[in-house]
Design a protein around this motif. Sequence first.
Motif, PDB file in Angstrom:
ATOM      1  N   TYR A 164     -36.277 -28.533  14.138  1.00 55.44           N
ATOM      2  CA  TYR A 164     -35.626 -29.867  13.757  1.00 55.44           C
ATOM      3  C   TYR A 164     -36.563 -31.113  14.136  1.00 55.44           C
ATOM      4  N   LYS A 184     -32.610 -30.202  10.140  1.00 55.01           N
ATOM      5  CA  LYS A 184     -32.388 -29.131  11.131  1.00 55.01           C
ATOM      6  C   LYS A 184     -32.614 -27.820  10.058  1.00 55.01           C
ATOM      7  N   ASN A 195     -30.177 -34.915   7.682  1.00 57.54           N
ATOM      8  CA  ASN A 195     -29.305 -35.711   8.457  1.00 57.54           C
ATOM      9  C   ASN A 195     -28.847 -37.015   7.916  1.00 57.54           C
ATOM     10  N   SER A 196     -29.489 -37.824   7.314  1.00 59.76           N
ATOM     11  CA  SER A 196     -29.229 -39.070   6.891  1.00 59.76           C
ATOM     12  C   SER A 196     -30.008 -39.803   5.877  1.00 59.76           C
TER      13      SER A 196
END
Length: 206
Positions: A164, A184, A195-196
């Motif tokens: 990650y 991750k 994630n974003s």
Amino acid sequence: MAENAKRSRLSKLALANKPRLRMLGLAITVAATFFLLWQGDEPPLSSYSDAKKLRGDAEPDGFVINGSYTSYDEVGNRKIVFTSPRIEQFEEGNVATMEFPRAELFGTTGEGPWVLNAENGKLRQNEDLLYLTGKVNVVRTIGDREATLKTESLTLDNKKGTVYTGDPVEITDSVGTTSATGMKAWIDERILELNSQVKGRYETAQ
């Protein structure tokens, strides 16, 4: 005559005992030598602290050139094959630092390994955590399809089988490029989670 016979018997007895005395003397000498050598290999405790003060906290306690490390699972299958041209070991914290580390991570699916490369690495052996920094490159192969992930830092948790990062990542494969902030991945399941700020650019079929 009797006195001469008595002296002859005593002389024979002394001669018979000399090999035993020689063996006993040799055994004592060898034992004393081993004791002195053992004591000589164990410097006083103060010398360790003095040596550490002289070399400073930044200097390693030992190092390995062209080191290789292989980790196996409970049934004997390879989990990680790790190599580095130079590994430095620090006893405090049980930490090892590495130059240009390379790691191959094997999952349970039998497909090709994930291959990780970076400029620097730090292994916290007590936690079984590997930190990679500097031009981290991950190559993942599934069948005839290959994907490459690039980022500036990555953490490998060997106990949980995950990798990650919170840094920006860029993933390139045969159909396009995907970028995100943070990701991750689960090695055994071959699952990758972004994630974003996920963005993608894909080539359309001709």
